[in-house]
Write a protein that holds these residues in place. Structure first.
Motif, PDB file in Angstrom:
ATOM      1  N   LYS A 185     -21.485  32.305  25.082  1.00 15.19           N
ATOM      2  CA  LYS A 185     -21.439  32.016  23.646  1.00 15.19           C
ATOM      3  C   LYS A 185     -20.036  32.266  23.087  1.00 15.19           C
ATOM      4  O   LYS A 185     -19.364  33.230  23.435  1.00 15.19           O
ATOM      5  CB  LYS A 185     -22.445  32.884  22.886  1.00 15.19           C
ATOM      6  CG  LYS A 185     -23.909  32.571  23.162  1.00 15.19           C
ATOM      7  CD  LYS A 185     -24.799  33.398  22.263  1.00 15.19           C
ATOM      8  CE  LYS A 185     -26.277  33.102  22.502  1.00 15.19           C
ATOM      9  NZ  LYS A 185     -26.728  33.582  23.810  1.00 15.19           N
ATOM     10  N   LYS A 186     -19.619  31.369  22.191  1.00 18.28           N
ATOM     11  CA  LYS A 186     -18.348  31.506  21.495  1.00 18.28           C
ATOM     12  C   LYS A 186     -18.542  31.091  20.045  1.00 18.28           C
ATOM     13  O   LYS A 186     -19.527  30.471  19.686  1.00 18.28           O
ATOM     14  CB  LYS A 186     -17.275  30.634  22.162  1.00 18.28           C
ATOM     15  CG  LYS A 186     -16.918  31.043  23.589  1.00 18.28           C
ATOM     16  CD  LYS A 186     -15.832  30.142  24.156  1.00 18.28           C
ATOM     17  CE  LYS A 186     -15.481  30.548  25.583  1.00 18.28           C
ATOM     18  NZ  LYS A 186     -14.432  29.675  26.157  1.00 18.28           N
ATOM     19  N   GLY A 187     -17.566  31.434  19.198  1.00 17.88           N
ATOM     20  CA  GLY A 187     -17.657  31.075  17.796  1.00 17.88           C
ATOM     21  C   GLY A 187     -18.163  32.229  16.942  1.00 17.88           C
ATOM     22  O   GLY A 187     -18.192  33.378  17.372  1.00 17.88           O
ATOM     23  N   ARG A 188     -18.581  31.891  15.708  1.00 13.24           N
ATOM     24  CA  ARG A 188     -19.046  32.902  14.775  1.00 13.24           C
ATOM     25  C   ARG A 188     -20.404  32.508  14.202  1.00 13.24           C
ATOM     26  O   ARG A 188     -20.693  31.325  14.011  1.00 13.24           O
ATOM     27  CB  ARG A 188     -18.060  33.077  13.616  1.00 13.24           C
ATOM     28  CG  ARG A 188     -16.720  33.656  14.029  1.00 13.24           C
ATOM     29  CD  ARG A 188     -15.816  33.794  12.821  1.00 13.24           C
ATOM     30  NE  ARG A 188     -16.355  34.744  11.843  1.00 13.24           N
ATOM     31  CZ  ARG A 188     -16.148  36.058  11.895  1.00 13.24           C
ATOM     32  NH1 ARG A 188     -15.432  36.576  12.874  1.00 13.24           N
ATOM     33  NH2 ARG A 188     -16.629  36.855  10.970  1.00 13.24           N
ATOM     34  N   ILE A 189     -21.226  33.515  13.927  1.00  9.57           N
ATOM     35  CA  ILE A 189     -22.497  33.313  13.248  1.00  9.57           C
ATOM     36  C   ILE A 189     -22.557  34.285  12.082  1.00  9.57           C
ATOM     37  O   ILE A 189     -22.286  35.481  12.239  1.00  9.57           O
ATOM     38  CB  ILE A 189     -23.698  33.538  14.176  1.00  9.57           C
ATOM     39  CG1 ILE A 189     -23.672  32.555  15.342  1.00  9.57           C
ATOM     40  CG2 ILE A 189     -25.007  33.385  13.409  1.00  9.57           C
ATOM     41  CD1 ILE A 189     -24.854  32.661  16.269  1.00  9.57           C
ATOM     42  N   SER A 190     -22.893  33.776  10.898  1.00 15.01           N
ATOM     43  CA  SER A 190     -22.995  34.602   9.698  1.00 15.01           C
ATOM     44  C   SER A 190     -24.431  34.612   9.193  1.00 15.01           C
ATOM     45  O   SER A 190     -25.062  33.553   9.072  1.00 15.01           O
ATOM     46  CB  SER A 190     -22.075  34.065   8.595  1.00 15.01           C
ATOM     47  OG  SER A 190     -20.723  34.116   9.001  1.00 15.01           O
ATOM     48  N   PHE A 191     -24.950  35.809   8.917  1.00 16.58           N
ATOM     49  CA  PHE A 191     -26.297  36.000   8.374  1.00 16.58           C
ATOM     50  C   PHE A 191     -26.189  36.555   6.955  1.00 16.58           C
ATOM     51  O   PHE A 191     -25.376  37.442   6.690  1.00 16.58           O
ATOM     52  CB  PHE A 191     -27.079  37.016   9.208  1.00 16.58           C
ATOM     53  CG  PHE A 191     -27.621  36.494  10.505  1.00 16.58           C
ATOM     54  CD1 PHE A 191     -28.974  36.217  10.642  1.00 16.58           C
ATOM     55  CD2 PHE A 191     -26.793  36.292  11.588  1.00 16.58           C
ATOM     56  CE1 PHE A 191     -29.484  35.753  11.843  1.00 16.58           C
ATOM     57  CE2 PHE A 191     -27.283  35.829  12.794  1.00 16.58           C
ATOM     58  CZ  PHE A 191     -28.639  35.559  12.914  1.00 16.58           C
ATOM     59  N   HIS A 192     -27.017  36.053   6.052  1.00 10.69           N
ATOM     60  CA  HIS A 192     -27.198  36.661   4.735  1.00 10.69           C
ATOM     61  C   HIS A 192     -28.699  36.766   4.517  1.00 10.69           C
ATOM     62  O   HIS A 192     -29.409  35.762   4.553  1.00 10.69           O
ATOM     63  CB  HIS A 192     -26.556  35.823   3.629  1.00 10.69           C
ATOM     64  CG  HIS A 192     -26.706  36.432   2.270  1.00 10.69           C
ATOM     65  ND1 HIS A 192     -26.808  35.705   1.115  1.00 10.69           N
ATOM     66  CD2 HIS A 192     -26.798  37.742   1.891  1.00 10.69           C
ATOM     67  CE1 HIS A 192     -26.937  36.515   0.072  1.00 10.69           C
ATOM     68  NE2 HIS A 192     -26.937  37.761   0.525  1.00 10.69           N
ATOM     69  N   TYR A 193     -29.184  37.966   4.302  1.00 13.18           N
ATOM     70  CA  TYR A 193     -30.629  38.193   4.215  1.00 13.18           C
ATOM     71  C   TYR A 193     -30.961  38.967   2.947  1.00 13.18           C
ATOM     72  O   TYR A 193     -30.123  39.701   2.399  1.00 13.18           O
ATOM     73  CB  TYR A 193     -31.118  38.979   5.435  1.00 13.18           C
ATOM     74  CG  TYR A 193     -30.404  40.299   5.608  1.00 13.18           C
ATOM     75  CD1 TYR A 193     -30.857  41.451   4.983  1.00 13.18           C
ATOM     76  CD2 TYR A 193     -29.236  40.384   6.376  1.00 13.18           C
ATOM     77  CE1 TYR A 193     -30.171  42.651   5.108  1.00 13.18           C
ATOM     78  CE2 TYR A 193     -28.550  41.576   6.509  1.00 13.18           C
ATOM     79  CZ  TYR A 193     -29.025  42.709   5.878  1.00 13.18           C
ATOM     80  OH  TYR A 193     -28.347  43.893   5.981  1.00 13.18           O
ATOM     81  N   ALA A 194     -32.194  38.801   2.466  1.00 14.86           N
ATOM     82  CA  ALA A 194     -32.665  39.543   1.297  1.00 14.86           C
ATOM     83  C   ALA A 194     -34.171  39.744   1.413  1.00 14.86           C
ATOM     84  O   ALA A 194     -34.924  38.768   1.536  1.00 14.86           O
ATOM     85  CB  ALA A 194     -32.326  38.799   0.006  1.00 14.86           C
ATOM     86  N   ARG A 195     -34.587  41.000   1.409  1.00 17.29           N
ATOM     87  CA  ARG A 195     -36.007  41.371   1.347  1.00 17.29           C
ATOM     88  C   ARG A 195     -36.105  42.425   0.246  1.00 17.29           C
ATOM     89  O   ARG A 195     -36.079  43.624   0.508  1.00 17.29           O
ATOM     90  CB  ARG A 195     -36.489  41.917   2.690  1.00 17.29           C
ATOM     91  CG  ARG A 195     -36.487  40.862   3.807  1.00 17.29           C
ATOM     92  CD  ARG A 195     -37.009  41.403   5.129  1.00 17.29           C
ATOM     93  NE  ARG A 195     -36.879  40.423   6.189  1.00 17.29           N
ATOM     94  CZ  ARG A 195     -37.809  39.529   6.521  1.00 17.29           C
ATOM     95  NH1 ARG A 195     -38.943  39.503   5.861  1.00 17.29           N
ATOM     96  NH2 ARG A 195     -37.596  38.674   7.498  1.00 17.29           N
ATOM     97  N   PRO A 196     -36.218  41.987  -1.006  1.00 13.49           N
ATOM     98  CA  PRO A 196     -36.106  42.903  -2.146  1.00 13.49           C
ATOM     99  C   PRO A 196     -37.221  43.939  -2.249  1.00 13.49           C
ATOM    100  O   PRO A 196     -36.973  45.070  -2.656  1.00 13.49           O
ATOM    101  CB  PRO A 196     -36.127  41.966  -3.363  1.00 13.49           C
ATOM    102  CG  PRO A 196     -35.777  40.615  -2.823  1.00 13.49           C
ATOM    103  CD  PRO A 196     -36.323  40.586  -1.437  1.00 13.49           C
ATOM    104  N   SER A 197     -38.453  43.550  -1.894  1.00 10.49           N
ATOM    105  CA  SER A 197     -39.593  44.460  -2.033  1.00 10.49           C
ATOM    106  C   SER A 197     -40.748  43.938  -1.199  1.00 10.49           C
ATOM    107  O   SER A 197     -40.707  42.797  -0.711  1.00 10.49           O
ATOM    108  CB  SER A 197     -40.018  44.554  -3.503  1.00 10.49           C
ATOM    109  OG  SER A 197     -40.663  43.361  -3.916  1.00 10.49           O
ATOM    110  N   PRO A 198     -41.817  44.726  -1.027  1.00  5.64           N
ATOM    111  CA  PRO A 198     -42.960  44.252  -0.235  1.00  5.64           C
ATOM    112  C   PRO A 198     -43.652  43.027  -0.816  1.00  5.64           C
ATOM    113  O   PRO A 198     -44.375  42.327  -0.107  1.00  5.64           O
ATOM    114  CB  PRO A 198     -43.897  45.469  -0.235  1.00  5.64           C
ATOM    115  CG  PRO A 198     -43.001  46.639  -0.438  1.00  5.64           C
ATOM    116  CD  PRO A 198     -41.939  46.154  -1.373  1.00  5.64           C
ATOM    117  N   THR A 199     -43.460  42.739  -2.099  1.00  3.26           N
ATOM    118  CA  THR A 199     -44.149  41.614  -2.728  1.00  3.26           C
ATOM    119  C   THR A 199     -43.239  40.426  -3.021  1.00  3.26           C
ATOM    120  O   THR A 199     -43.724  39.352  -3.354  1.00  3.26           O
ATOM    121  CB  THR A 199     -44.807  42.065  -4.043  1.00  3.26           C
ATOM    122  OG1 THR A 199     -43.794  42.623  -4.913  1.00  3.26           O
ATOM    123  CG2 THR A 199     -45.870  43.129  -3.771  1.00  3.26           C
TER     124      THR A 199
END
Length: 328
Positions: free
Chosen positions: A188-202
């Motif tokens: 594998k080469k290159g870049r991977i960007s993650f942006h995540y959001a899990r604000p609350s259980p609901t």
């Protein structure tokens, strides 16, 4: 007079809102579940080897577009498992140093790799952190350390300022060019960007992933984008797009088309996928639409290609009526 000053002080503090709880460094790093994608089922088929065969589905068979969706989700989850797994492996030890503002773990090794890891986390707020995971070949000089994963994470808090364990938002970037220099790493080469959001259980969870000049086993780099959204116990969606040559069989047409799929599903698993290819050597967009039932069996198939096989009734055989194409 003293009582009056005490009341005024209390009112001033209340006006500023609740004081946010100070989160420990260990609890301030994202877990694997933070960026994990969850769908009703999974498969092993990937987007890049499945899109050209979605038309082979027969009515009542497993939906090919759902298989492609599940396989791509499995690929993204595999990247998440590797990256956040490495992060949490190092954070599982006691910090080498911790002054309240900066914590350092390492150097550490595991028994099955020839790699030395070091993790540095910096507190930017009581519940917010920036971190860097560095690695080098075991036994090499410290000048060989390279930042493989960099990121930031904010722990969610409730209306009283208390941390909600396992929830928050953030981002992290993986530099595979640097990871490839480590022992026993793949191609594998290159870049991977993650942006995540899990604000609350609901609240709805969202994950966005971008691949920049990513190369696995292919000779041509991929540029791809993914977006995931899921309401706990309810509807979800996953859309992804990649540049790929739809005319791979024709050497006179080598331009890359933009393939995209947007899949939506209900809490029961029934859903729909809308596929579109644009640009490249195409004179006009090519589309394909498929719906599946709670057993993921194809119930509706349509498209704008003249030779396209079609079946089903959209108004009665689809959980979602009307196409919704990816904007990635």
């Amino acid at each position: 007079m003293k009582k009056m000053f005490g009341v005024l002080a209390s009112l001033s503090l209340a006006a500023c809102g609740p004081q946010i709880e100070t989160v420990s460094f260990k609890d301030g790093l994202p877990s694997q579940e933070m960026a994990k994608l969850e769908v009703p089922t999974e498969s092993e088929q990937r987007l890049d080897d499945g899109l050209t065969r979605v038309e082979q589905t027969l009515r009542g068979e497993l939906s090919r577009t759902w298989l492609v969706t599940g396989g791509t989700v499995a690929f993204v989850n595999g990247v998440t498992l590797w990256s956040l797994g490495a992060l949490n492996f190092v954070a599982g030890f006691e910090p080498t140093s911790d002054d309240g503002t900066t914590a350092v773990w390492g150097p550490h090794n595991n028994d099955w790799e020839l790699t030395t890891w070091k993790l540095t986390a910096v507190r930017t707020a009581p519940n917010a952190f920036k971190y860097t995971l560095e690695a080098k070949p075991r036994g090499s000089a410290d000048s060989e350390y390279a930042a493989v994963i960099t990121g930031s994470h904010t722990v969610a808090v409730d209306d009283k300022g208390k941390a909600i364990k396992g929830y928050g938002e953030g981002r992290f970037d993986i530099d595979y060019d640097k990871a490839a220099r480590l022992p026993h790493q793949d191609s594998k080469k290159g870049r991977i960007s993650f942006h995540y959001a899990r604000p609350s259980p609901t609240a709805a969870a969202t994950v966005d992933v971008d691949l920049e000049q990513f190369v696995n086993d292919a000779t041509v780099p991929d540029t791809a984008a993914y977006h995931y959204s899921q309401v706990p116990g309810g509807e979800g969606s996953f859309e992804f797009a990649v540049d790929s040559n739809i005319h791979w069989f024709d050497l006179s047409k080598i331009a890359l088309e933009r393939w995209s799929i947007k899949s939506r599903w209900t809490a029961t698993g029934a859903g729909r996928a809308d596929v579109r290819a644009t640009g490249g050597d195409l004179a006009s967009p090519v589309t394909l639409n498929e719906c599946w039932n709670t057993n993921f069996r194809s119930t509706f198939l349509d498209g704008n290609v003249g030779s396209q096989v079609r079946w089903g009734n959209e108004s009665t055989d689809c959980a979602f009526v009307g196409a919704s194409y990816s904007t990635r």
